[in-house]
Design an enzyme around this catalytic site. Structure first.
Site, PDB file in Angstrom:
ATOM      1  CG  HIS A 104       1.624   4.165   5.392  1.00 60.74           C
ATOM      2  ND1 HIS A 104       2.274   3.051   5.860  1.00 60.74           N
ATOM      3  CD2 HIS A 104       0.803   3.711   4.394  1.00 60.74           C
ATOM      4  CE1 HIS A 104       1.871   1.979   5.197  1.00 60.74           C
ATOM      5  NE2 HIS A 104       0.973   2.353   4.303  1.00 60.74           N
ATOM      6  CD  GLU A 105      -1.862   5.761   2.334  1.00 59.48           C
ATOM      7  OE1 GLU A 105      -1.651   5.444   1.148  1.00 59.48           O
ATOM      8  OE2 GLU A 105      -2.177   4.920   3.200  1.00 59.48           O
ATOM      9  CG  HIS A 108       2.115   3.467  -0.491  1.00 60.69           C
ATOM     10  ND1 HIS A 108       2.720   2.246  -0.555  1.00 60.69           N
ATOM     11  CD2 HIS A 108       1.231   3.388   0.547  1.00 60.69           C
ATOM     12  CE1 HIS A 108       2.234   1.450   0.410  1.00 60.69           C
ATOM     13  NE2 HIS A 108       1.342   2.135   1.096  1.00 60.69           N
ATOM     14  CG  HIS A 234      -6.073  -4.679   4.632  1.00 66.50           C
ATOM     15  ND1 HIS A 234      -6.390  -3.797   5.627  1.00 66.50           N
ATOM     16  CD2 HIS A 234      -5.116  -4.076   3.890  1.00 66.50           C
ATOM     17  CE1 HIS A 234      -5.664  -2.713   5.517  1.00 66.50           C
ATOM     18  NE2 HIS A 234      -4.866  -2.852   4.470  1.00 66.50           N
TER      19      HIS A 234
END
Ligand code: X8Z
Ligand code: ZN
EC number: 3.4.15.1
Length: 393
Positions: A104-105, A108, A234
């Site tokens: 996932h990272e 990015h 978040h």
């Protein structure tokens, strides 16, 4: 804690007794380190003809939890905007969940590297949901038992229908269970901004949404003395969340389209080449299409970017339905057999949250006013004496 992934109940709900598709044990047995996990992720991107991580990534990233200081461990990816320094920060534990998070990272990071030649203003995702989707898109291929076997993380795996249902159920506990959570996070926040929910009802309004959308209730009664949304990174960091919901939809659209490009999914032969078995590994054709979209950054409206990969300009959940089709059929059959109630009802005798507040808000919530007054007078006297001392000397 937030029930955003339900994959940890797989052991309890697993329909068939088949060999495990969780490769954590194997990773530990191999003595794998966080850097080895990052290399696995990098190799997948490179196999598509995408960019390898630069040396600055390896020297600048934090892949392990530092022993000598506190850091915010929530994983993140950083574009230092000089075209060289692309870093990630992840307190990686050696397990399958963190292997997926590393993809996932790195998704990015790959996006940031692909659009690095755009003017600064366009160095971003086509929309925030696209940015969240790229690494997950890779993980959809990497997590297939066939791929895990190929990279030496799974010794044996069965390919019969039962094993397939087990696999799809574990993917659904990850991807489908996330959808209501991904939606309600910002629903709650937008209600705060709209004054539809206010400080006196923050917590119970949160639990109302949790129950309505996720069908979960807290293990013990909550009140307005608690602030459970604040447990989520978040919320406290004011990071928008709806992009993860969009990502959960669009990553399956990307997956479906690139699987067709890679000749790994055939819509006309869903039994022979189903979507959930697709692995786009080593497909330069898929990589080329993806790179073209990533390189645009945010320079074009997102429907245009989506069109490059999928040929469509709209978000569309039918790819998820395609992916989970065999599981949907199986669940319908099972639920029919057991006459399972579909959905949930609130147990009115056990409200999850009481709209009461016993503590006063503010820093002096529990203090006695007269003690506070005496203390205040004392501190005033001390500072005046000090001032006097200072002036005299
Ligand atoms: O925050 C993240 C990533 C960093 S962008 C680790 N995710 C959300 C979460 O942890 O709540 C990925 C899945 C959803
Ligand atoms: Zn992310």
């Amino acid at each position: 804690m937030w029930s955003q992934s339900w994959v940890n109940i797989m052991d309890i709900v697993k329909p068939y007794n088949k060999s495990s598709i969780d490769v954590t044990e194997k990773m530990v047995e191999k003595g794998m380190q966080p850097v080895d996990m990052a290399k696995i992720a990098e190799e997948f991107f490179v196999s598509l003809g995408l960019t390898a991580m630069p040396s600055e990534f390896w020297s600048g990233s934090v892949l392990e939890k530092p022993k000598d200081r506190e850091i915010i461990c929530h994983a993140s990816a950083w574009d230092m905007c000089n075209g060289k320094d692309f870093w990630i920060k992840q307190c990686t534990r050696v397990n399958m969940e963190d292997l997926v998070t590393l993809h996932h990272e790195m998704g990015h990071t790959q996006y940031q590297m692909q659009y690095k030649n755009q003017p600064k203003i366009f160095r971003d995702g086509a929309n925030p949901g696209f940015h969240e989707a790229i690494g997950d898109l890779m993980a959809l291929s990497v997590q297939t038992p066939h791929h895990l076997h190929g990279i030496g993380l799974l010794d044996q795996f069965e390919e019969d229908e039962e094993a397939e249902i087990n696999y799809l159920l574990s993917m659904a506990l990850e991807k489908i269970a996330f959808l209501p959570f991904g939606y309600l996070m910002d629903l709650w926040r937008w209600n705060v901004y709209k004054n539809k929910t206010n400080p006196d009802t923050y917590n119970c309004d949160w639990w109302d949404l949790r129950e309505q959308y996720q069908g979960v209730s807290p293990p013990e009664v909550r009140t307005e003395d608690d602030f459970d949304p604040g447990s989520k990174f978040h919320i406290t960091t004011n990071s928008p969340y709806i992009q993860y919901f969009v990502s959960s939809i669009v990553q399956f659209q990307f997956h479906q389209a690139l699987c067709i490009t890679a000749d790994q999914f055939d819509p006309a032969n869903r039994v022979g080449k189903p979507l959930h078995k697709c692995d786009i590994y080593r497909s330069h054709a898929a990589g080329e299409k993806l790179a073209k979209m990533l390189q645009l950054g945010s320079s074009k409206p997102w429907p245009e970017a989506l069109e490059i990969v999928t040929g469509k300009r709209q978000l569309d959940a039918s790819a998820i339905l395609d992916y989970f089709h065999p599981l949907i059929v199986w669940l319908e059959k099972e639920n029919n057999k057991t006459k399972e109630h579909i959905g949930w009802v609130r147990d009115k005798s056990h409200p999850p949250c009481l709209r009461t507040k016993t503590k006063k808000s503010g820093s002096q919530s529990n203090s006695n006013p007269s003690i506070t007054f005496i203390l205040g007078v004392f501190l005033c006297a001390v500072s005046l004496t000090k001032l006097d001392f200072f002036l005299v000397n």
